[in-house]
Design a protein around this motif. Sequence first.
Motif, PDB file in Angstrom:
ATOM      1  N   TYR A 194     -11.734  10.504  -8.321  1.00  0.00           N
ATOM      2  CA  TYR A 194     -11.840   9.525  -9.406  1.00  0.00           C
ATOM      3  C   TYR A 194     -10.759   8.461  -9.247  1.00  0.00           C
ATOM      4  O   TYR A 194      -9.568   8.714  -9.496  1.00  0.00           O
ATOM      5  CB  TYR A 194     -11.689  10.211 -10.761  1.00  0.00           C
ATOM      6  N   ALA A 195     -11.170   7.251  -8.890  1.00  0.00           N
ATOM      7  CA  ALA A 195     -10.213   6.166  -8.664  1.00  0.00           C
ATOM      8  C   ALA A 195      -9.494   5.754  -9.942  1.00  0.00           C
ATOM      9  O   ALA A 195      -8.352   5.278  -9.892  1.00  0.00           O
ATOM     10  CB  ALA A 195     -10.936   4.955  -8.071  1.00  0.00           C
ATOM     11  N   PHE A 196     -10.127   5.980 -11.097  1.00  0.00           N
ATOM     12  CA  PHE A 196      -9.504   5.530 -12.347  1.00  0.00           C
ATOM     13  C   PHE A 196      -8.186   6.251 -12.639  1.00  0.00           C
ATOM     14  O   PHE A 196      -7.374   5.776 -13.442  1.00  0.00           O
ATOM     15  CB  PHE A 196     -10.473   5.671 -13.525  1.00  0.00           C
ATOM     16  N   LEU A 197      -7.946   7.401 -11.996  1.00  0.00           N
ATOM     17  CA  LEU A 197      -6.682   8.105 -12.208  1.00  0.00           C
ATOM     18  C   LEU A 197      -5.505   7.253 -11.728  1.00  0.00           C
ATOM     19  O   LEU A 197      -4.450   7.223 -12.369  1.00  0.00           O
ATOM     20  CB  LEU A 197      -6.686   9.449 -11.479  1.00  0.00           C
ATOM     21  N   ASP A 198      -5.673   6.561 -10.612  1.00  0.00           N
ATOM     22  CA  ASP A 198      -4.596   5.704 -10.112  1.00  0.00           C
ATOM     23  C   ASP A 198      -4.397   4.488 -11.007  1.00  0.00           C
ATOM     24  O   ASP A 198      -3.261   4.041 -11.193  1.00  0.00           O
ATOM     25  CB  ASP A 198      -4.899   5.267  -8.680  1.00  0.00           C
ATOM     26  N   TYR A 199      -5.470   3.963 -11.570  1.00  0.00           N
ATOM     27  CA  TYR A 199      -5.324   2.858 -12.515  1.00  0.00           C
ATOM     28  C   TYR A 199      -4.661   3.355 -13.795  1.00  0.00           C
ATOM     29  O   TYR A 199      -3.850   2.648 -14.407  1.00  0.00           O
ATOM     30  CB  TYR A 199      -6.692   2.246 -12.814  1.00  0.00           C
ATOM     31  N   LEU A 200      -4.978   4.578 -14.188  1.00  0.00           N
ATOM     32  CA  LEU A 200      -4.404   5.161 -15.395  1.00  0.00           C
ATOM     33  C   LEU A 200      -2.911   5.412 -15.238  1.00  0.00           C
ATOM     34  O   LEU A 200      -2.115   5.133 -16.152  1.00  0.00           O
ATOM     35  CB  LEU A 200      -5.123   6.482 -15.728  1.00  0.00           C
ATOM     36  N   PHE A 201      -2.491   5.893 -14.070  1.00  0.00           N
ATOM     37  CA  PHE A 201      -1.087   6.239 -13.849  1.00  0.00           C
ATOM     38  C   PHE A 201      -0.293   5.134 -13.146  1.00  0.00           C
ATOM     39  O   PHE A 201       0.872   5.335 -12.778  1.00  0.00           O
ATOM     40  CB  PHE A 201      -0.986   7.537 -13.036  1.00  0.00           C
ATOM     41  N   GLY A 202      -0.914   3.988 -12.947  1.00  0.00           N
ATOM     42  CA  GLY A 202      -0.196   2.824 -12.415  1.00  0.00           C
ATOM     43  C   GLY A 202       0.097   2.880 -10.928  1.00  0.00           C
ATOM     44  O   GLY A 202       1.046   2.241 -10.462  1.00  0.00           O
ATOM     45  N   THR A 203      -0.701   3.627 -10.176  1.00  0.00           N
ATOM     46  CA  THR A 203      -0.452   3.736  -8.728  1.00  0.00           C
ATOM     47  C   THR A 203      -1.590   3.148  -7.895  1.00  0.00           C
ATOM     48  O   THR A 203      -1.697   3.442  -6.703  1.00  0.00           O
ATOM     49  CB  THR A 203      -0.236   5.209  -8.331  1.00  0.00           C
ATOM     50  N   ALA A 254       0.800  -1.224   0.000  1.00  0.00           N
ATOM     51  CA  ALA A 254       0.000   0.000   0.000  1.00  0.00           C
ATOM     52  C   ALA A 254       0.833   1.275   0.000  1.00  0.00           C
ATOM     53  O   ALA A 254       0.289   2.368  -0.180  1.00  0.00           O
ATOM     54  CB  ALA A 254      -0.921   0.007   1.224  1.00  0.00           C
ATOM     55  N   ILE A 255       2.141   1.162   0.191  1.00  0.00           N
ATOM     56  CA  ILE A 255       2.987   2.355   0.297  1.00  0.00           C
ATOM     57  C   ILE A 255       2.996   3.111  -1.032  1.00  0.00           C
ATOM     58  O   ILE A 255       3.252   2.550  -2.091  1.00  0.00           O
ATOM     59  CB  ILE A 255       4.431   1.962   0.688  1.00  0.00           C
ATOM     60  N   ASP A 256       2.696   4.422  -0.949  1.00  0.00           N
ATOM     61  CA  ASP A 256       2.702   5.309  -2.122  1.00  0.00           C
ATOM     62  C   ASP A 256       1.728   4.840  -3.194  1.00  0.00           C
ATOM     63  O   ASP A 256       2.073   4.773  -4.388  1.00  0.00           O
ATOM     64  CB  ASP A 256       4.120   5.422  -2.700  1.00  0.00           C
ATOM     65  N   LYS A 257       0.519   4.536  -2.811  1.00  0.00           N
ATOM     66  CA  LYS A 257      -0.520   4.091  -3.742  1.00  0.00           C
ATOM     67  C   LYS A 257      -1.832   4.836  -3.461  1.00  0.00           C
ATOM     68  O   LYS A 257      -2.020   5.456  -2.426  1.00  0.00           O
ATOM     69  CB  LYS A 257      -0.769   2.581  -3.605  1.00  0.00           C
ATOM     70  N   ASN A 258      -2.755   4.758  -4.433  1.00  0.00           N
ATOM     71  CA  ASN A 258      -4.119   5.292  -4.302  1.00  0.00           C
ATOM     72  C   ASN A 258      -4.142   6.773  -3.904  1.00  0.00           C
ATOM     73  O   ASN A 258      -4.634   7.155  -2.840  1.00  0.00           O
ATOM     74  CB  ASN A 258      -4.919   4.465  -3.284  1.00  0.00           C
ATOM     75  N   TYR A 259      -3.620   7.605  -4.797  1.00  0.00           N
ATOM     76  CA  TYR A 259      -3.510   9.040  -4.506  1.00  0.00           C
ATOM     77  C   TYR A 259      -4.798   9.830  -4.766  1.00  0.00           C
ATOM     78  O   TYR A 259      -4.993  10.896  -4.185  1.00  0.00           O
ATOM     79  CB  TYR A 259      -2.412   9.659  -5.363  1.00  0.00           C
ATOM     80  N   ALA A 260      -5.644   9.369  -5.659  1.00  0.00           N
ATOM     81  CA  ALA A 260      -6.803  10.157  -6.091  1.00  0.00           C
ATOM     82  C   ALA A 260      -7.734  10.468  -4.932  1.00  0.00           C
ATOM     83  O   ALA A 260      -7.836   9.711  -3.966  1.00  0.00           O
ATOM     84  CB  ALA A 260      -7.556   9.418  -7.192  1.00  0.00           C
TER      85      ALA A 260
END
Length: 401
Positions: free
Chosen positions: A350-359, A341-347
């Motif tokens: 809109y959750a899709f931004l993290d899927y889009l940027f690989g985080t 979980a470290i340095d993940k799920n920043y949005a």
Amino acid sequence: MSDTPHRPMARKVIDRAIKAPIEETRELLHKDGELKPGLGMVSSVIALSLGFLSLLAVLAFHFPEYLTTPDLRHKYSVDVLRQLLLAALLIAGGMSLANIILGRARRLSMVAFALVIAATVLGGSRVPVGNFPDHTPYIGLDWFILDLLGSTLIFVVIEKLFPLYKGQTLFRKEWQTDLKHFAVNHFIVGLALLVVNFLLHHLFGWLVRSDFQQFVQHIAFVPQLLLCILVADMAQYWTHRAYHEVPFLWRFHAVHHSVKTMDWLAGSRQHMLELIVTRVAVLAPLYILGFSEGVMNAYIIVVGFQAVFNHANVHLPWGPLKYVMVTPDFHHWHHASDDEAIDKNYAAHYAFLDYLFGTAVKSTKKFPEHYGVVGDYMPDGFVRQQLFPFRGSTRPRDPQT
């Protein structure tokens, strides 16, 4: 000599009637854990809270130019607020008086009843409000009262109906620290807005183009709102990511991540400078693009709700929506100290931004096992946490690096 025997008796009366209730109230405010039903504790805490908020509300009625937020005072109805204040006084007074008579949590109820009496003596819901200057320095006491009361009523109910962790208590560990963060963030709303508006106009005013803003404002309301949230979340995403990846910025953001128990109050823990910098970074593109006033008001409601809800102790079956919008499940992983979980799920929206940027977090576990900063090096207490980023040396975010 005749007065001597009466002095010990007077001291006993003072101790029982004043000192003991105050001391028991202080002990309650330093405790955490479950309030056992059937002993009068729940009703006495409700009465104590409503009595204290009612006394603050009466003071706000007496000094509206210094204790109320200008943007709010022009929108809410004074008559409605008077009715709410009267209802709070009646509920607090009734609960505390009943407990005193029945001998349940009597000392706490005595303090609650004293607060109700003090608020009533100072005018209660009948305090007259005349004309007053509109451009005076102020603290957001009204915003604190209304938001605390509203958030408690809404989110505590949601957490009890749909809990992620069923055994988690309302008064969990370190709730006092987060309540102080909540209060200060509301009290300094005037100063924060003044600084944010100054920076927006002086740093980004030259980028404003009225013709382009007119084009944006003519977009239909719903698409414009969705676009506004997207623009804000893009700014939030990269600002948030910078807080994690730049060591100096992490010193400030670590305060927010030091929460070890997630609930609706946990999101309030934030360094004041981070609060201002993040607001400037997020509001700057919205200011430049010139979204309509109605859309901005709707966005403020959305961001206000999600900021609290996504930290709440809540679990719901989101289905495919969990890949589109940020939910408590999604944001809880961001606060986890589990390795994946470290340095993940920043949005933030809109959750899709993290899927889009690989985080986006990838884990076989349904929920995190641990929360807080790795190494648990953040001190408890509001003041110590505000001073933490400025210490000469701090422990690294990950002790293994």
